[in-house]
Write a protein that holds these residues in place. Structure first.
Motif: not given
Length: 388
Positions: A220-223, A216
């Motif tokens: 960024d996000d989780l996905l 990451w």
């Protein structure tokens, strides 16, 4: 009937070699206007029959004994004509990869493209490399004419004689981490021809799944790691070229903004030289920040600062300011290969000329170090016999 068909193909091939190309390249339903002269010329340099012939000869080098190479060579005119027509009409689609693992010096996934795809790779890089070469920094040594491992090691020793400290680093899982979106954007900085870009995108998008990397980065996000396409196959001619394009911004950042005493890069391994550890510590921090913009991370265990007098492990050597030695790991791998060749010779699976060729290849590498006594000892001890 077959002779007539072969003669027809031969005549068409000869005409393609002799006549200048006047094809009109198309992007979807939009015809590229004749005013874009340079674009049309660039694309014709990639897919012309003459260019494909030259690319086939390059792809065959040191691979003539392979079955896929022989099969292509037997139907050379037909295969090249098919490739020419597929590229001209934008019907070309890459084939599937043959994958396998190598374990020396470490475990890596190798992806081998079909021979006809390798011809296309050589045709493409032969046109793109001179364009990008003018912008590459001097001290980038991988997959470039006039460079290579031995030139990089000699340059390393030059810097070791001038500067007391070095930062040695490499990038963690570099080839599986190459971001497709960023790579395409970097290619578009130099290339505007839509047909050439179409082929570049096609090869990049056709990359087979690589080793999974979950990293990451800021924003960024989780996905994000699972949504972005990453990785180019190790083993492609195009992948080696794309690696230089991808890390070219890093080369310019280090040499033009950080301006250390010296800098060398070979693929994802790089060295930074300076007069103090504090300067190199600052370089290490800023390089890590810059690599994050390329969605890359330095290898934590291989990102170290030390005095050059301790010897710099680099490309199979240990480089000191006054001399060079072979790395012990390199010598161990050589002995393993010798034992395998001895076993293969006893079983009749390899001939002495082939053994000689392989040993002489390694000796060419070993002679770049201060290793005369070592080579003499090895040549005395290595024997090949049919007796168990």
């Amino acid at each position: 009937m077959i002779e007539t068909r072969d003669a027809t193909f031969r005549e068409r091939c000869q005409l393609l070699m002799m006549k200048p190309l006047r094809d009109r390249s198309k992007l979807g339903n939009v015809t590229i206007e004749s005013s874009m002269r340079r674009s049309r010329e660039l694309w014709s340099e990639v897919y012309s029959f003459a260019a494909l012939c030259r690319a086939a000869r390059k792809a065959e080098r040191r691979k003539r004994s392979r079955r896929s190479t022989g099969r292509f060579a037997f139907f050379r005119e037909l295969e090249l004509l098919r490739l020419y027509e597929e590229l001209r009409d934008r019907r070309y689609r890459p084939g599937g990869y043959r994958t396998f693992f190598v374990h020396e010096p470490k475990r890596r996934l190798i992806s081998a493209a079909p021979f006809r795809d390798r011809v296309v790779h050589h045709a493409l890089t032969s046109v793109l490399e001179p364009i990008f070469e003018r912008a590459f920094v001097f001290d980038s040594y991988a997959c470039r004419v006039g460079k290579g491992t031995h030139a990089a090691v000699r340059r390393c020793q030059e810097f070791a004689q001038k500067f007391p400290f070095v930062l040695k680093a490499d990038i963690r899982k570099f080839f599986p981490s190459i971001d497709h979106q960023i790579l395409k954007r970097l290619i578009r900085r130099k290339i505007k021809d839509p047909d050439v870009l179409w082929l570049c995108d096609l090869i990049i998008d056709h990359s087979n799944p690589q080793e999974p990397v979950l990293d990451w980065f800021p924003g960024d996000d989780l996905l994000s790691p699972s949504e972005r396409r990453r990785g180019v196959p190790l083993g492609n001619q195009t992948s080696q070229f794309f690696a230089n394009v991808y890390l070219d911004p890093l080369d310019h950042f280090v040499t033009e903004q950080l301006r250390p005493g010296g800098y060398i890069r070979y693929v994802d391994d790089f060295l930074v030289f300076a007069r103090s550890k504090a300067e190199l510590s600052d370089c290490r921090r800023r390089i890590a920040e810059f690599l994050a913009a390329l969605r890359l991370k330095p290898h934590q265990k291989k990102n170290v600062i030390f005095p050059v007098r301790c010897g710099i492990p680099f490309l199979g050597y240990r480089v000191f300011p006054t001399h060079r030695l072979l790395a012990k790991s390199n010598l161990r791998r050589f002995w393993k290969r010798v034992r395998r060749m001895q076993c293969a010779f006893r079983e009749g699976r390899i001939t002495l000329p082939k053994i000689r060729q392989r040993i002489m290849s390694w000796l060419g590498h070993a002679r770049q170090a201060n290793s005369k006594r070592l080579i003499r000892r090895l040549l005395r001890e290595i024997t090949f016999s049919k007796q168990p």
